[in-house]
Design an enzyme around this catalytic site. Structure first.
Site, short mmCIF file in Angstrom:
data_model
loop_
_atom_site.label_atom_id
_atom_site.label_comp_id
_atom_site.label_asym_id
_atom_site.label_seq_id
_atom_site.Cartn_x
_atom_site.Cartn_y
_atom_site.Cartn_z
CD GLU A 67 41.48 40.85 46.64
OE1 GLU A 67 41.02 40.79 45.48
OE2 GLU A 67 42.18 39.95 47.13
CD GLU A 107 37.42 38.46 45.21
OE1 GLU A 107 36.54 38.52 46.09
OE2 GLU A 107 38.27 39.34 45.05
CB ALA A 133 39.81 40.76 38.77
N GLY A 171 38.62 42.49 43.64
CA GLY A 171 39.90 43.20 43.49
C GLY A 171 39.77 44.69 43.78
C1 LIG Z 1 27.50 45.30 41.60
C2 LIG Z 1 28.06 45.33 40.18
C3 LIG Z 1 29.49 45.79 40.17
C4 LIG Z 1 27.23 46.31 39.33
O1 LIG Z 1 25.91 45.84 39.23
P1 LIG Z 1 24.89 46.48 38.17
O2 LIG Z 1 24.99 47.94 38.23
O3 LIG Z 1 23.58 45.81 38.39
O4 LIG Z 1 25.46 46.10 36.74
P2 LIG Z 1 25.61 44.67 36.08
O5 LIG Z 1 24.53 44.46 35.10
O6 LIG Z 1 25.83 43.62 37.07
O7 LIG Z 1 27.00 44.86 35.32
C5 LIG Z 1 27.12 45.76 34.23
C6 LIG Z 1 28.02 45.14 33.20
O8 LIG Z 1 29.33 45.04 33.73
C7 LIG Z 1 29.79 43.71 33.65
N1 LIG Z 1 30.65 43.45 34.82
C8 LIG Z 1 30.37 43.67 36.09
N2 LIG Z 1 31.41 43.36 36.88
C9 LIG Z 1 32.37 42.93 36.05
C10 LIG Z 1 33.71 42.47 36.26
N3 LIG Z 1 34.25 42.41 37.49
N4 LIG Z 1 34.40 42.10 35.20
C11 LIG Z 1 33.88 42.18 33.96
N5 LIG Z 1 32.63 42.61 33.68
C12 LIG Z 1 31.90 42.98 34.73
C13 LIG Z 1 28.52 42.87 33.69
O9 LIG Z 1 28.76 41.62 33.13
C14 LIG Z 1 27.58 43.72 32.85
O10 LIG Z 1 27.87 43.53 31.50
P3 LIG Z 1 26.94 42.55 30.61
O11 LIG Z 1 25.54 42.98 30.85
O12 LIG Z 1 27.19 41.16 31.11
O13 LIG Z 1 27.46 42.76 29.24
C15 LIG Z 1 27.93 43.93 39.56
O14 LIG Z 1 28.23 44.00 38.19
C16 LIG Z 1 28.83 42.90 40.16
O15 LIG Z 1 28.48 42.34 41.16
N6 LIG Z 1 29.95 42.63 39.50
C17 LIG Z 1 30.85 41.56 39.87
C18 LIG Z 1 31.66 41.90 41.07
C19 LIG Z 1 32.61 40.78 41.35
O16 LIG Z 1 32.26 39.64 41.46
N7 LIG Z 1 33.87 41.14 41.48
C20 LIG Z 1 34.92 40.21 41.73
C21 LIG Z 1 35.62 39.88 40.47
S1 LIG Z 1 36.89 38.67 40.70
C22 LIG Z 1 38.13 39.54 41.44
O17 LIG Z 1 38.00 40.71 41.65
C23 LIG Z 1 39.34 38.78 41.78
C24 LIG Z 1 40.35 39.38 42.36
C25 LIG Z 1 41.59 38.66 42.68
C26 LIG Z 1 42.25 38.37 41.42
C27 LIG Z 1 43.64 38.01 41.64
C28 LIG Z 1 44.17 37.70 40.32
C29 LIG Z 1 45.32 36.83 40.45
C30 LIG Z 1 45.32 35.89 39.29
C31 LIG Z 1 46.28 34.84 39.63
C32 LIG Z 1 46.01 33.61 38.91
C33 LIG Z 1 46.86 32.56 39.49
C34 LIG Z 1 46.57 31.24 38.92
C35 LIG Z 1 47.43 30.94 37.77
C36 LIG Z 1 47.80 29.53 37.82
C37 LIG Z 1 48.54 29.18 36.58
O18 LIG Z 1 48.08 29.49 35.48
O19 LIG Z 1 49.61 28.56 36.70
#
Ligand SMILES: CC(C)(COP(=O)(O)OP(=O)(O)OC[C@H]1O[C@@H](n2cnc3c(N)ncnc32)[C@H](O)[C@@H]1OP(=O)(O)O)[C@@H](O)C(=O)NCCC(=O)NCCSC(=O)/C=C/CCCCCCCCCCCCC(=O)O
Length: 718
Positions: free
Chosen positions: A103, A123, A61, A100
């Site tokens: 997922e 997450e 996500a 995500g």
């Molecule tokens: C391994 C990586 C993917 C890559 O690593 P690397 O190549 O070393 O590069 P990085 O330097 O880390 O990243 C490059 C830039 O990209 C940005 N980045 C990376 N990942 C993301 C991302 N997921 N989103 C946004 N940006 C991202 C990073 O910041 C760098 O940019 P900058 O240098 O900072 O400018 C590595 O990047 C990595 O590990 N990424 C993260 C992976 C991760 O953690 N993924 C999980 C994300 S959370 C998710 O997926 C959740 C899913 C379920 C969601 C369900 C949604 C439902 C919502 C419901 C809400 C209900 C509540 C509401 C209640 C109410 O309001 O009432």
């Protein structure tokens, strides 16, 4: 967005397009929904492949969307629709399939991955749980114990492990999309009945209750007070005990409690903060993107005590060839035994191999004549370090970078001992140096941009989080720590016990309170520094015993050292241990008597101190020093300080770091409390709110990501 095209006649190929990691932003989700609809509605399309552009499947996500109003199609129904499709859908995984992203892949009917890809549900590290069906599908696919492990730790697994666990159907060394397209053609028309994970049941287990009890104990022990790991366990339990639809309801409910929590905010802030520290800058205008690091192939370490050995191991693990120098024969002999076994243990842990001949040992500094970079790690004594730097300046190539592993000494002064002060920087490692993630890279007044860039890059190569900081006493981390320690001592004088102070800090989330930590690192370390500074004079009596240079001073630490109580190493410190080197801290009646007598001697009437006061006094004063450090430009931004504290000092990550914590508590409140404590203790000048802190409040307390503007304005006025 997502691109859709038909390939090989009958395969609908959907490519996620959102560089750099194809995060599932609203427009990507919309693109997927539209593309799936097109593929399923196109008679010519018999199967579908989903992939990501530029060799990355999907990083999950879009974390940047979390703090904002959500728009676009939601993930859960999108993934359900993919799973419910009547044409086979194949995920072609390259690079990463995280959160995500995984997922989404679990909603597909087949998963094919490149051998170099990494998969995981991280997450929990963002204060969330995999709420797009991850907590319900993964246990159904790979079993409850394995899913619990992946979901509660958030660890990334290799494609090989994912295949073994049963997450993947096939791993390839070739072009993954080509392989996936061929595979999609081969399964055209086959029944999908056994391919929809939501229809699976979790493999039965004999003792679910004890499995989940153990899991709960483990997550509670691992991150004190963190709520996401607990919710992850609860969600997986729902998968193990409820039908899929009810499990999904539970997943949603648990996610709702996490989504807007302070911990989720803190962890998501910290995710970006870690990345921000790599974009370093210095007040002289040197920057990460304009400074070219030098290549470092061969490095040397001078001094093979505890720190030097750890640094040698870290360098060798990073693939460098290392010359390890120790002029004391006995110490050298011990290091020659210790370093290889540290390397071996590291290799077993990390599953890596180390070339045993990547390290050569020497008893003389002459051996470093041809290295690209030297890290001096001799005893923390300026006269000794001066001598080493003078020698290095003569022996080394003129362009060799000279680094000092000091925790507080003046880098500029050491630079002045050399012919090329522009090539001198500090590299402040934390013990054990081959394990701890933090590296403070300390630039001096004359350090060149290339020198800073080289040290920063070397740190990264060693797997460290390198933070660039300016040269001042204690740099950023220890300078702030000093204030925290002093407050802890004052609290003892006023009536607290080490147990009370430590409990408050440990309940806040520190793995160890300040006194247990001091016992572990050795009370004599600080004593030596205080003696060198002319502070540790316990012969003073009357009011002057507790005042130095016009400010309040507590000699408690000095007195303990005079009693030979250096902490764990002597079996006695702020606590008692069963033997010298013992690890289990026990309350010590001697210490309590000693505190009573000390207070009586100085006319101090003990009062009742609560946990809130402990936290405010210890943490707000540390935070205040952080603001001072920002004001002086020693650290470029709050993210630097937060990374230092989380990676080097055990600040609980789910609280984001001290500067983020100040933002959460509210800057006005921090100012108000500091002022109140300053009124009560006027002889503690650093309880006065720093100028920057006051200015931020005067500017309406902007959120943390806007502080740099206020700091910048200030610097430009100067
Ligand atoms: C391994 C990586 C993917 C890559 O690593 P690397 O190549 O070393 O590069 P990085 O330097 O880390 O990243 C490059 C830039 O990209 C940005 N980045 C990376 N990942 C993301 C991302 N997921 N989103 C946004 N940006 C991202 C990073 O910041 C760098 O940019 P900058 O240098 O900072 O400018 C590595 O990047 C990595 O590990 N990424 C993260 C992976 C991760 O953690 N993924 C999980 C994300 S959370 C998710 O997926 C959740 C899913 C379920 C969601 C369900 C949604 C439902 C919502 C419901 C809400 C209900 C509540 C509401 C209640 C109410 O309001 O009432």
């Amino acid at each position: 967005m997502a691109q859709y095209r038909r390939v090989s006649g009958s395969v609908g190929l959907i490519t996620l397009q959102n560089p750099p990691v194809n995060a599932l932003s609203a427009s990507v989700r919309q693109g997927i929904v539209d593309s799936v609809k097109r593929a399923l509605g196109d008679q010519k399309v018999k199967s579908v492949v989903i992939c990501g552009q530029n060799g990355v499947f999907c990083g999950g996500a879009d974390i940047r969307e979390f703090g904002r109003q959500m728009s676009g199609p939601p993930l859960v129904p999108m993934i359900h629709d993919i799973e419910a499709a009547n044409k086979p859908v194949v995920a072609a995984i390259e690079g990463s399939a995280l959160g995500g992203g995984l997922e989404l892949a679990l909603g597909c009917h087949y998963r094919i991955s490149h051998s170099k890809a990494k998969l995981g549900l991280p997450e929990v590290t963002l204060g969330l749980l995999p709420a797009a069906g991850g907590t319900q599908r993964l246990p159904r696919l790979i079993g409850v114990p394995a899913a619990l492990n992946l979901i509660t730790t958030g660890r990334h697994v290799t494609a090989a492990e994912a295949l073994q666990l049963g997450i993947l159907d096939h791993v390839t060394e070739h072009n993954t999309v080509d392989v996936a397209v061929k595979f999609a053609l081969s399964v055209t028309g086959e029944s999908l009945d056994g391919r929809r994970i939501s229809s699976f049941s979790c493999a039965p287990l004999s003792d679910l209750d004890s499995l989940f009890e153990e899991a709960m104990l483990k997550v509670r022990g691992a991150a004190r007070g963190a709520i996401a790991p607990v919710a992850c366990v609860q969600a997986v339990r729902a998968a193990a005990t409820l039908p899929y639809a009810q499990g999904m309801e539970r997943e949603k409910e648990l996610m709702a409690t996490l989504f807007h929590s302070g911990q989720a905010r803190a962890l998501q802030y910290f995710f970006f903060a870690q990345r921000a520290v790599g974009r370093w800058s210095t007040p002289s205008g040197a920057r990460w993107d304009t400074s070219q690091p030098r290549p470092v192939r061969k490095a040397a370490v001078i001094g093979l005590g505890t720190m030097g050995r750890g640094i040698t191991v870290a360098l060798a693990q990073a693939g460098l060839s290392v010359v390890a120098v120790e002029t004391h024969a006995k110490q050298l002999m011990e290091a020659k035994k210790a370093v290889p076994s540290m390397l071996k243990r590291g290799a077993v842990r990390g599953g890596t191999t180390i070339e045993p001949d990547s390290i050569t040992y020497s008893e003389t500094v002459q051996a470093v004549a041809d290295v690209d970079l030297v890290i001096e790690a001799v005893f923390e004594d300026m006269a000794l370090k001066e001598k080493v730097f003078q020698q290095l300046s003569i022996v080394c190539k003129p362009d060799t970078l000279l680094c000092t592993n000091t925790s507080s000494l003046d880098v500029d002064h050491l630079a002045s001992q050399t012919r090329h002060p522009e090539l001198v920087v500090g590299m402040h490692f934390f013990a054990p140096a081959h394990v701890m993630k933090l590296l403070e890279v300390v630039y001096g007044r004359r350090s060149s941009p290339a020198a800073v860039a080289t040290a920063m890059q070397l740190g990264k190569k060693m797997g460290k989080v390198s933070v660039a900081v300016g040269n001042c006493r204690g740099f950023a981390g220890n300078r702030m720590l000093k204030r925290y320690l002093e407050q802890a001592f004052f609290l003892l004088e006023e009536g607290a016990t080490p147990e009370l102070v430590d409990r408050a800090l440990e309940e806040f989330g520190f793995p160890m309170g300040v006194f247990r930590m001091s016992d572990l690192s050795g009370l004599d370390v600080g004593w030596r520094v205080r003696k060198a500074d002319g502070l540790a004079d316990t012969s003073l009596t009357g009011t002057s015993a507790r005042v130095r240079q016009g400010c309040r001073y507590s000699p408690l630490g000095d007195l303990l050292c005079e009693h030979g109580r250096f902490g764990q190493k002597t079996g006695r410190g702020w606590y008692q241990y069963d033997k010298p080197g013992g690890r289990v801290a026990k309350s010590d009646p001697w210490l309590h008597n000693f505190l009573d007598e000390y207070r009586a001697r100085h006319g101090l009437v003990p009062r009742c101190i609560d946990q809130q006061e402990v936290l405010e006094r210890c943490l707000f004063v540390l935070i205040n020093e952080g603001f001072q450090i920002l004001e002086e430009g020693i650290a470029a931004g709050p993210e630097d300080i937060d990374a230092i504290y989380v990676f080097g000092y055990g600040w609980p990550r789910h609280r984001g770091g001290p500067m983020f914590y100040a933002d959460m508590v509210g800057l006005e409140r921090v100012v108000e409390r500091l002022e109140r404590y300053h009124q009560a203790h006027p002889n503690v000048p650093y309880l006065q709110p720093s100028g920057l802190l006051r200015r931020l409040v005067a500017n309406g307390s902007p959120p943390i990501h806007k502080w740099r503007n206020v700091i910048k304005n200030r610097n430009s006025q100067l």
